[in-house]
Design a protein around this motif. Structure first.
Motif, mmCIF file in Angstrom:
data_model
loop_
_atom_site.group_PDB
_atom_site.id
_atom_site.type_symbol
_atom_site.label_atom_id
_atom_site.label_comp_id
_atom_site.label_asym_id
_atom_site.label_seq_id
_atom_site.Cartn_x
_atom_site.Cartn_y
_atom_site.Cartn_z
ATOM 1 N N LYS A 164 8.746 -28.661 -5.625
ATOM 2 C CA LYS A 164 10.156 -28.342 -5.808
ATOM 3 C C LYS A 164 10.338 -26.831 -5.826
ATOM 4 O O LYS A 164 9.531 -26.108 -6.401
ATOM 5 C CB LYS A 164 10.682 -28.933 -7.118
ATOM 6 C CG LYS A 164 12.142 -28.625 -7.380
ATOM 7 C CD LYS A 164 12.634 -29.273 -8.665
ATOM 8 C CE LYS A 164 14.096 -28.925 -8.924
ATOM 9 N NZ LYS A 164 14.601 -29.533 -10.175
ATOM 10 N N ILE A 165 11.393 -26.365 -5.185
ATOM 11 C CA ILE A 165 11.662 -24.936 -5.135
ATOM 12 C C ILE A 165 12.572 -24.550 -6.299
ATOM 13 O O ILE A 165 13.687 -25.061 -6.427
ATOM 14 C CB ILE A 165 12.324 -24.530 -3.802
ATOM 15 C CG1 ILE A 165 11.415 -24.889 -2.624
ATOM 16 C CG2 ILE A 165 12.646 -23.036 -3.799
ATOM 17 C CD1 ILE A 165 10.084 -24.169 -2.638
ATOM 18 N N TYR A 166 12.097 -23.670 -7.152
ATOM 19 C CA TYR A 166 12.890 -23.116 -8.237
ATOM 20 C C TYR A 166 13.357 -21.729 -7.820
ATOM 21 O O TYR A 166 12.728 -21.076 -6.979
ATOM 22 C CB TYR A 166 12.060 -23.033 -9.516
ATOM 23 C CG TYR A 166 11.576 -24.370 -10.007
ATOM 24 C CD1 TYR A 166 12.329 -25.131 -10.895
ATOM 25 C CD2 TYR A 166 10.356 -24.889 -9.573
ATOM 26 C CE1 TYR A 166 11.885 -26.367 -11.353
ATOM 27 C CE2 TYR A 166 9.899 -26.126 -10.021
ATOM 28 C CZ TYR A 166 10.674 -26.858 -10.904
ATOM 29 O OH TYR A 166 10.229 -28.073 -11.334
ATOM 30 N N TYR A 167 14.444 -21.269 -8.405
ATOM 31 C CA TYR A 167 14.975 -19.997 -7.939
ATOM 32 C C TYR A 167 15.599 -19.188 -9.072
ATOM 33 O O TYR A 167 15.996 -19.714 -10.113
ATOM 34 C CB TYR A 167 16.038 -20.223 -6.857
ATOM 35 C CG TYR A 167 17.344 -20.772 -7.389
ATOM 36 C CD1 TYR A 167 18.368 -19.915 -7.782
ATOM 37 C CD2 TYR A 167 17.550 -22.143 -7.528
ATOM 38 C CE1 TYR A 167 19.553 -20.409 -8.292
ATOM 39 C CE2 TYR A 167 18.731 -22.639 -8.028
ATOM 40 C CZ TYR A 167 19.726 -21.772 -8.415
ATOM 41 O OH TYR A 167 20.905 -22.261 -8.929
ATOM 42 N N TYR A 168 15.635 -17.897 -8.828
ATOM 43 C CA TYR A 168 16.376 -16.940 -9.658
ATOM 44 C C TYR A 168 17.248 -16.150 -8.703
ATOM 45 O O TYR A 168 16.790 -15.695 -7.644
ATOM 46 C CB TYR A 168 15.407 -16.019 -10.394
ATOM 47 C CG TYR A 168 16.045 -14.778 -10.982
ATOM 48 C CD1 TYR A 168 16.588 -14.781 -12.260
ATOM 49 C CD2 TYR A 168 16.105 -13.586 -10.247
ATOM 50 C CE1 TYR A 168 17.167 -13.637 -12.799
ATOM 51 C CE2 TYR A 168 16.685 -12.446 -10.784
ATOM 52 C CZ TYR A 168 17.213 -12.480 -12.050
ATOM 53 O OH TYR A 168 17.786 -11.343 -12.577
ATOM 54 N N ALA A 169 18.513 -16.010 -9.031
ATOM 55 C CA ALA A 169 19.430 -15.266 -8.164
ATOM 56 C C ALA A 169 20.283 -14.324 -9.003
ATOM 57 O O ALA A 169 20.684 -14.656 -10.117
ATOM 58 C CB ALA A 169 20.331 -16.219 -7.373
ATOM 59 N N MET A 170 20.545 -13.151 -8.451
ATOM 60 C CA MET A 170 21.363 -12.149 -9.121
ATOM 61 C C MET A 170 22.370 -11.584 -8.128
ATOM 62 O O MET A 170 22.003 -11.159 -7.032
ATOM 63 C CB MET A 170 20.496 -11.019 -9.667
ATOM 64 C CG MET A 170 21.278 -9.885 -10.320
ATOM 65 S SD MET A 170 20.181 -8.559 -10.852
ATOM 66 C CE MET A 170 21.358 -7.460 -11.657
ATOM 67 N N ASN A 171 23.636 -11.613 -8.489
ATOM 68 C CA ASN A 171 24.685 -11.037 -7.662
ATOM 69 C C ASN A 171 24.411 -9.538 -7.498
ATOM 70 O O ASN A 171 24.334 -8.806 -8.482
ATOM 71 C CB ASN A 171 26.045 -11.276 -8.328
ATOM 72 C CG ASN A 171 27.216 -10.861 -7.459
ATOM 73 O OD1 ASN A 171 27.250 -9.759 -6.939
ATOM 74 N ND2 ASN A 171 28.196 -11.748 -7.336
ATOM 75 N N GLY A 172 24.248 -9.102 -6.262
ATOM 76 C CA GLY A 172 23.908 -7.709 -5.997
ATOM 77 C C GLY A 172 25.061 -6.750 -6.174
ATOM 78 O O GLY A 172 24.897 -5.540 -5.998
ATOM 79 N N GLN A 173 26.207 -7.259 -6.553
ATOM 80 C CA GLN A 173 27.381 -6.420 -6.818
ATOM 81 C C GLN A 173 27.781 -6.493 -8.284
ATOM 82 O O GLN A 173 27.906 -5.470 -8.946
ATOM 83 C CB GLN A 173 28.550 -6.858 -5.943
ATOM 84 C CG GLN A 173 29.829 -6.067 -6.162
ATOM 85 C CD GLN A 173 31.055 -6.794 -5.627
ATOM 86 O OE1 GLN A 173 31.161 -8.012 -5.733
ATOM 87 N NE2 GLN A 173 31.990 -6.042 -5.053
#
Length: 355
Positions: free
Chosen positions: A308-317
């Motif tokens: 399973k693919i886990y992710y972390y994401a951060m708005n670059g703005q």
């Protein structure tokens, strides 16, 4: 398909966009340039690619349906990308490479929101985020994993329009009164007709079919008032995805949405009645305007033991953070038995079992 990198006019090194200064920096001589200066310095290289773009643009869609192979203009290494990758890095020399044909012609974006967060800040925010979470596998935030954090531009459609039409409804005023021992209810019914013009601005829709579209959807919204006219230089040093959802795929859904919102807004403007209900409405779309937009997101993904693919994401703005993080079951079990052992010892010392 043409590939291009942007060069420093002072030393010939590769230019990369720096979110902190909002300028383009040379990693070799540390020179800084505005977008206009960087574009002017690379105008000749850009113009030499334009004829290639014209010759190949008619075949773009067919070429995007399968993996593509390019040569890095800096070292000659082969670069393999999938159908929607528009900017990447050379795996050998690590220089940024923009696959110019993928963002030319009808696929050239109208607007872009440049990164406002650099990689150092993105990494620091990631480490603070995971330190607040318990039971995260150590290899999720080890050095090798953190180095994979990537700044990616994701494609969006921005939609503006006006609607004109009419709304028909029914309203009621209800009065309850008593005469002696009798209670009476008086209901007056009114038929309402309204005409209206409604303006909608900056409606957005994801323009990517890939599974990783959740990475950008999780960190919305973006401040669209900060968009800039698109320039290829902003991609230097970052990855980018090309849209694979066309506005024709979204038009019907958006039309229904704005028509429904138009009717709801007119209904909500009716006051002075006890109840208001809609009977019929008809609104026509006027003055549509579509813009193709790229938005910035810092992304880190992790493949768990179950694939399973886990992710972390951060708005670059805006710096908004979202993630679906893995759990180390060994840590959970260790905590469980540690707590159980402490409770067992306390109960034993307290004579709970009467031993």
């Amino acid at each position: 398909m043409a590939v291009v990198t942007f060069k420093c006019p002072n030393c010939g090194g590769d230019l990369q966009f720096d979110p902190a200064s909002q300028k383009f920096q040379c990693e070799y001589c540390s020179s800084e340039f505005t977008q206009e200066e960087a574009a002017a310095a690379n105008q000749q290289a850009t113009e030499s690619k334009q004829q290639e773009e014209k010759d190949e643009s008619k075949n773009d869609r067919e070429a995007f349906e399968e993996a593509d192979l390019y040569l890095c203009p800096s070292c000659g290494a082969e670069i393999v990308t999938d159908a929607t990758t528009a900017a990447t890095f050379c795996f050998y020399c690590h220089n940024p490479v923009i696959l110019q044909g993928k963002l030319s012609g009808q696929y050239r974006p109208d607007k872009i929101i440049p990164f406002a967060v650099d990689k150092k800040e993105a990494v620091d925010s990631f480490l603070k985020y995971v330190k607040k979470k318990r039971f995260i596998p150590r290899n999720f935030f080890c050095k090798e994993q953190i180095e994979k954090i990537s700044g990616i531009y994701f494609p969006f459609w921005q939609y503006d329009c006006k609607t004109e039409g009419g709304w028909h409804g029914e309203a009621k005023r209800i009065r309850v009164y008593r005469t002696g021992d009798m209670e009476h209810t008086e209901t007056k019914v009114y038929h309402l007709d309204r005409e209206a013009e409604v303006e909608f601005r900056e409606l957005t829709r994801n323009a990517l079919n890939k599974e990783n579209r959740q990475l950008v959807e999780a960190v919305q919204p973006f401040r669209l008032e900060e968009t800039k006219d698109f320039s290829m230089e902003y991609l230097s040093g970052f990855l980018a995805e090309k849209r694979d959802i066309e506005k024709s795929d979204l038009a019907e859904e958006l039309h229904k949405e704005v028509q429904k919102h138009s009717a709801d807004m007119v209904k909500s403007s009716v006051h002075g009645y006890d109840t208001v209900s809609s009977l019929e409405s008809e609104f026509h779309i006027q003055g549509e305007n579509w813009k193709y937009l790229l938005v910035p997101v810092w992304v880190l993904t992790y493949r768990g033991k179950n694939d399973k693919i886990y992710y972390y994401a951060m708005n670059g703005q805006t710096r908004k953070i979202s993630g679906e993080l893995p759990i180390d079951k060994k840590k959970v079990i260790k905590l469980f038995f540690g707590v159980f052992a402490v409770v067992f010892l306390l109960m034993l010392l307290g004579g709970y079992w009467g031993w």
